[in-house]
Write an enzyme that holds these catalytic residues in place. Structure first.
Site, PDB file in Angstrom:
ATOM      1  N   ILE A  55      45.647  26.645  45.314  1.00 30.79           N
ATOM      2  CA  ILE A  55      44.481  27.481  45.036  1.00 30.79           C
ATOM      3  C   ILE A  55      45.024  28.820  44.699  1.00 30.79           C
ATOM      4  O   ILE A  55      45.727  29.406  45.194  1.00 30.79           O
ATOM      5  CB  ILE A  55      43.323  26.707  45.820  1.00 30.79           C
ATOM      6  CG1 ILE A  55      41.946  27.803  45.083  1.00 30.79           C
ATOM      7  CG2 ILE A  55      43.132  27.478  47.342  1.00 30.79           C
ATOM      8  CD1 ILE A  55      40.808  28.017  46.533  1.00 30.79           C
ATOM      9  N   SER A  56      44.394  29.251  43.104  1.00 27.83           N
ATOM     10  CA  SER A  56      45.051  30.765  42.942  1.00 27.83           C
ATOM     11  C   SER A  56      43.976  31.511  43.836  1.00 27.83           C
ATOM     12  O   SER A  56      43.279  31.083  43.964  1.00 27.83           O
ATOM     13  CB  SER A  56      44.834  31.297  41.597  1.00 27.83           C
ATOM     14  OG  SER A  56      45.626  29.694  40.898  1.00 27.83           O
ATOM     15  N   GLN A  57      44.844  32.444  44.049  1.00 26.49           N
ATOM     16  CA  GLN A  57      44.611  34.010  44.468  1.00 26.49           C
ATOM     17  C   GLN A  57      43.194  33.989  44.185  1.00 26.49           C
ATOM     18  O   GLN A  57      42.969  34.254  42.363  1.00 26.49           O
ATOM     19  CB  GLN A  57      45.397  34.589  44.361  1.00 26.49           C
ATOM     20  CG  GLN A  57      44.765  36.229  45.122  1.00 26.49           C
ATOM     21  CD  GLN A  57      46.066  37.269  44.304  1.00 26.49           C
ATOM     22  OE1 GLN A  57      46.272  37.623  43.386  1.00 26.49           O
ATOM     23  NE2 GLN A  57      45.922  38.542  45.076  1.00 26.49           N
TER      24      GLN A  57
END
Ligand code: SAH
Length: 220
Positions: free
Chosen positions: A63-65
């Protein structure tokens, strides 16, 4: 656990990681102040869901930052009436953000188990304008084109040709392009004369794997 635990973490994430670093789009900030990001990671990782980093979601994916999600979304300049294509559903968190800011979202994921988890979660949280499709997103989604925006959330070696063809004039493509290990985020606007390219931040995404992306076992 205190009922406000996640709410507090989320407000602080928006303030310290997004506003203080220059994210200005009030609709993006509001969406990220609202969406329960901790539900998009496994239970063991929930306490870390609002940390300033990407987190594993299984199958070697992430899951992206939060800051990267905000940057990418802000670059799309969404007003609310767009039909958006996202490549790389992953946890479904970015799809939820898009769902709140656009009219309709088609999100493509190549790994079936990841797509089905995200689809169930998005449905259970009532993000009803998001449609999850299992396929190779490097060729876009020809049957459902044209789109007003395309957001690619995996790192590409180059810009796949189909993306520009599948966008309306005035449309915006946001895509990380570079090597397997490091990319630059680009915003490309389709104009009547061609395209306008703008370079944004340095970033690191998992690889975009497929016909017009990296090959499964050979991404140098
Ligand atoms: N937007 C996601 C980030 C997911 S990471 C989130 O908010 O959680 C990128 C995802 O892209 C991974 O799940 C990976 O499986 C997927 N992916 C990689 N190549 C793809 C392709 N060709 N088509 C569709 N999905 C792809």
């Amino acid at each position: 656990m205190n009922i406000n635990f996640f709410d507090n973490k989320r407000q602080s994430m928006v303030e310290k990681q997004l506003e203080s670093r220059g994210v200005r789009d009030v609709r993006v900030l509001e969406a990220m102040r609202t969406i329960p990001r901790h539900l998009f990671v496994s239970e063991e990782l929930q306490e870390r869901a609002y940390d300033d980093c990407a987190l594993p979601i299984g199958e070697g994916q992430t899951i992206s930052q939060p800051y990267m999600v905000a940057c990418m979304t802000e670059l799309l300049s969404l007003k609310g009436d767009e039909k958006v294509l996202e490549i790389g559903t992953g946890s479904g968190y970015q799809s939820a953000v898009l769902s709140m800011l656009a009219r309709e979202v088609f999100t493509v994921e190549r790994i079936r188990s990841i797509a089905s988890n995200a689809e169930k979660l998005l449905q259970s949280l009532d993000y009803n304008n998001v449609h999850v499709v299992v396929s190779d997103g490097t060729v876009g989604l020809p049957g459902l084109a044209p789109f007003d925006c395309i957001l690619v959330t995996a790192g590409a070696p180059d810009i796949p040709d189909q993306y520009m063809n599948q966008m309306n004039v005035g449309g915006r493509l946001v895509i990380p392009v570079g090597s397997r290990h490091a990319q630059t985020l680009y915003r490309i606007e389709k104009t009547s004369e061609g395209a306008e390219r703008q370079e944004s931040t340095a970033c690191v995404f998992v690889p975009l794997i497929g016909k017009e992306g990296w090959q499964e076992n050979n991404y140098n």
